[in-house]
Design a protein around this motif. Structure first.
Motif, mmCIF file in Angstrom:
data_model
loop_
_atom_site.group_PDB
_atom_site.id
_atom_site.type_symbol
_atom_site.label_atom_id
_atom_site.label_comp_id
_atom_site.label_asym_id
_atom_site.label_seq_id
_atom_site.Cartn_x
_atom_site.Cartn_y
_atom_site.Cartn_z
ATOM 1 N N GLN A 108 55.056 13.157 43.544
ATOM 2 C CA GLN A 108 54.563 12.214 42.543
ATOM 3 C C GLN A 108 53.159 12.590 42.072
ATOM 4 O OE1 GLN A 108 54.380 8.166 43.922
ATOM 5 N NE2 GLN A 108 54.017 7.319 41.887
ATOM 6 N N GLN A 109 52.296 12.983 43.017
ATOM 7 C CA GLN A 109 50.938 13.390 42.648
ATOM 8 C C GLN A 109 50.958 14.621 41.754
ATOM 9 O OE1 GLN A 109 49.468 13.641 46.750
ATOM 10 N NE2 GLN A 109 47.813 12.239 46.204
ATOM 11 N N LEU A 110 51.806 15.595 42.093
ATOM 12 C CA LEU A 110 51.852 16.831 41.314
ATOM 13 C C LEU A 110 52.319 16.553 39.889
ATOM 14 C CD1 LEU A 110 52.907 20.285 42.560
ATOM 15 C CD2 LEU A 110 53.775 19.487 40.370
ATOM 16 N N ILE A 111 53.369 15.775 39.745
ATOM 17 C CA ILE A 111 53.880 15.451 38.407
ATOM 18 C C ILE A 111 52.824 14.725 37.588
ATOM 19 C CG2 ILE A 111 55.565 14.050 37.142
ATOM 20 C CD1 ILE A 111 57.515 14.627 39.502
ATOM 21 N N TYR A 112 52.166 13.761 38.214
ATOM 22 C CA TYR A 112 51.145 12.978 37.506
ATOM 23 C C TYR A 112 49.983 13.875 37.087
ATOM 24 C CZ TYR A 112 47.948 9.165 36.401
ATOM 25 O OH TYR A 112 47.088 8.314 35.753
ATOM 26 N N ALA A 113 49.551 14.774 37.987
ATOM 27 C CA ALA A 113 48.438 15.677 37.678
ATOM 28 C C ALA A 113 48.791 16.603 36.516
ATOM 29 C CB ALA A 113 48.075 16.492 38.913
ATOM 30 N N VAL A 114 50.014 17.107 36.512
ATOM 31 C CA VAL A 114 50.458 17.974 35.424
ATOM 32 C C VAL A 114 50.445 17.224 34.098
ATOM 33 C CG1 VAL A 114 52.497 19.140 34.474
ATOM 34 C CG2 VAL A 114 51.784 19.580 36.826
ATOM 35 N N LYS A 115 50.914 15.994 34.094
ATOM 36 C CA LYS A 115 50.942 15.206 32.854
ATOM 37 C C LYS A 115 49.533 14.870 32.382
ATOM 38 C CE LYS A 115 55.627 13.429 33.276
ATOM 39 N NZ LYS A 115 56.529 12.262 33.268
ATOM 40 N N CYS A 116 48.620 14.657 33.333
ATOM 41 C CA CYS A 116 47.217 14.434 32.950
ATOM 42 C C CYS A 116 46.642 15.670 32.275
ATOM 43 C CB CYS A 116 46.382 14.085 34.185
ATOM 44 S SG CYS A 116 46.606 12.393 34.784
ATOM 45 N N ALA A 117 46.913 16.842 32.854
ATOM 46 C CA ALA A 117 46.411 18.092 32.267
ATOM 47 C C ALA A 117 46.972 18.302 30.869
ATOM 48 C CB ALA A 117 46.764 19.261 33.176
ATOM 49 N N LEU A 118 48.231 17.956 30.677
ATOM 50 C CA LEU A 118 48.854 18.109 29.358
ATOM 51 C C LEU A 118 48.241 17.167 28.326
ATOM 52 C CD1 LEU A 118 52.552 18.581 30.482
ATOM 53 C CD2 LEU A 118 51.192 20.245 29.182
ATOM 54 N N MET A 119 47.576 16.110 28.796
ATOM 55 C CA MET A 119 46.857 15.201 27.896
ATOM 56 C C MET A 119 45.375 15.555 27.819
ATOM 57 S SD MET A 119 48.624 11.463 28.581
ATOM 58 C CE MET A 119 48.342 11.459 30.364
ATOM 59 N N ASP A 120 45.040 16.769 28.286
ATOM 60 C CA ASP A 120 43.664 17.280 28.256
ATOM 61 C C ASP A 120 42.709 16.473 29.131
ATOM 62 O OD1 ASP A 120 44.228 19.446 26.522
ATOM 63 O OD2 ASP A 120 44.138 18.108 24.791
ATOM 64 N N LEU A 121 43.232 15.969 30.235
ATOM 65 C CA LEU A 121 42.400 15.301 31.228
ATOM 66 C C LEU A 121 42.169 16.250 32.393
ATOM 67 C CD1 LEU A 121 44.108 11.783 31.272
ATOM 68 C CD2 LEU A 121 42.006 12.452 30.085
ATOM 69 N N ALA A 122 40.935 16.335 32.862
ATOM 70 C CA ALA A 122 40.615 17.223 33.982
ATOM 71 C C ALA A 122 41.231 16.691 35.269
ATOM 72 C CB ALA A 122 39.105 17.340 34.144
ATOM 73 N N VAL A 123 41.631 17.614 36.139
ATOM 74 C CA VAL A 123 42.281 17.262 37.407
ATOM 75 C C VAL A 123 41.489 17.882 38.552
ATOM 76 C CG1 VAL A 123 44.387 17.457 38.786
ATOM 77 C CG2 VAL A 123 44.544 17.177 36.293
ATOM 78 N N ILE A 124 40.950 17.025 39.449
ATOM 79 C CA ILE A 124 40.187 17.505 40.604
ATOM 80 C C ILE A 124 40.592 16.682 41.817
ATOM 81 C CG2 ILE A 124 37.902 17.862 41.605
ATOM 82 C CD1 ILE A 124 36.762 17.939 38.797
ATOM 83 N N PRO A 125 40.982 17.329 42.929
ATOM 84 C CA PRO A 125 41.303 16.563 44.141
ATOM 85 C C PRO A 125 40.128 15.691 44.577
ATOM 86 C CG PRO A 125 42.042 18.828 44.370
ATOM 87 C CD PRO A 125 41.216 18.777 43.116
ATOM 88 N N ALA A 126 40.417 14.447 44.934
ATOM 89 C CA ALA A 126 39.353 13.497 45.272
ATOM 90 C C ALA A 126 38.509 13.970 46.438
ATOM 91 C CB ALA A 126 39.968 12.130 45.575
ATOM 92 N N ASN A 127 39.121 14.675 47.414
ATOM 93 C CA ASN A 127 38.349 15.080 48.593
ATOM 94 C C ASN A 127 37.372 16.212 48.296
ATOM 95 O OD1 ASN A 127 40.290 17.031 48.249
ATOM 96 N ND2 ASN A 127 40.833 17.189 50.413
ATOM 97 N N TRP A 128 37.379 16.728 47.062
ATOM 98 C CA TRP A 128 36.387 17.729 46.661
ATOM 99 C C TRP A 128 35.096 17.100 46.173
ATOM 100 C CZ3 TRP A 128 38.392 22.440 43.497
ATOM 101 C CH2 TRP A 128 39.433 23.071 44.199
#
Length: 213
Positions: free
Chosen positions: A108-128
């Motif tokens: 679920q996280q991977l799919i959501y992250a991919v869709k965010c990237a496709l909407m030009d939203l940056a994706v960064i793991p929270a623990n970073w």
């Protein structure tokens, strides 16, 4: 329909990610296992997003990102890795990546992250975030704690890219003398006497990427 290309030398991971994304009604995913195959694929088809494994034997993720953006400047790229990639963060962002996927993500996280990237939203793991927000970097040398400032780290990274002092000064908008002063302080802190020694120790201490770029 959005088209995604997955590049990963681990075939089971790549095929699994391809199936997962292709099950989404608005996504279509392809998978290749090397950078050379990826460049052939992008010559034959337009992709809205590239998901690149960072650590690949033939061509690492940094070099492949450079090759893709050289052909398609506006390419959306996510770096896919099972390791903490904060040491490469600035390098990859400067190359144009839109974010980072952890191989520990749930489906679920991977799919959501991919869709965010496709909407030009940056994706960064929270623990970073705690690591990335630090402006100074603390390291230990011979049992003593040493702190490199943000500008010292930046200059060291630019030295690693092969930049001259004049080029570094121009890029970070300071004088050549300022660059030289910061380099002298960095060498003293790292207990080295040359650029080559500083780069070697910087990689050993995790201050610089160990991958070529």
């Amino acid at each position: 329909m959005k088209h995604v290309l997955i590049i990963d030398d681990h075939i089971m991971v790549g095929e699994g990610t391809k199936r997962l994304l292709s099950d989404e009604p608005d996504l279509q995913a392809d998978f290749v296992s090397s950078g050379s195959q990826a460049l052939i694929s992008m010559d034959n088809k337009y992709y809205d997003l590239y998901i690149i494994d960072l650590n690949m034997p033939e061509q690492n993720g940094i070099d492949l990102t450079k090759a893709i953006t050289a052909r398609h400047r506006e390419a959306r790229i996510l770096i896919y890795t099972g390791y903490d990639t904060t040491a490469y963060f600035n390098t990859l962002v400067n190359l144009g990546v839109i974010g980072f996927l952890s191989k520990s993500y749930s489906n679920q996280q991977l799919i959501y992250a991919v869709k965010c990237a496709l909407m030009d939203l940056a994706v960064i793991p929270a623990n970073w975030l705690n690591e990335l927000k630090r402006t100074d970097r603390k390291i230990k040398l011979n049992g003593e704690q040493v702190t490199l400032s943000e500008i010292e780290q930046t200059i060291l990274l630019l030295v690693d890219k092969g930049k001259s002092n004049d080029e570094i000064a121009d890029q970070i908008k300071v004088s050549r003398r300022t660059v030289e002063r910061h380099l002298t302080k960095t060498f003293q802190k790292m207990q080295v006497s040359s650029r080559a020694e500083a780069l070697k120790k910087g990689k050993q201490l995790g201050l610089l990427p160990k991958l070529s770029f």
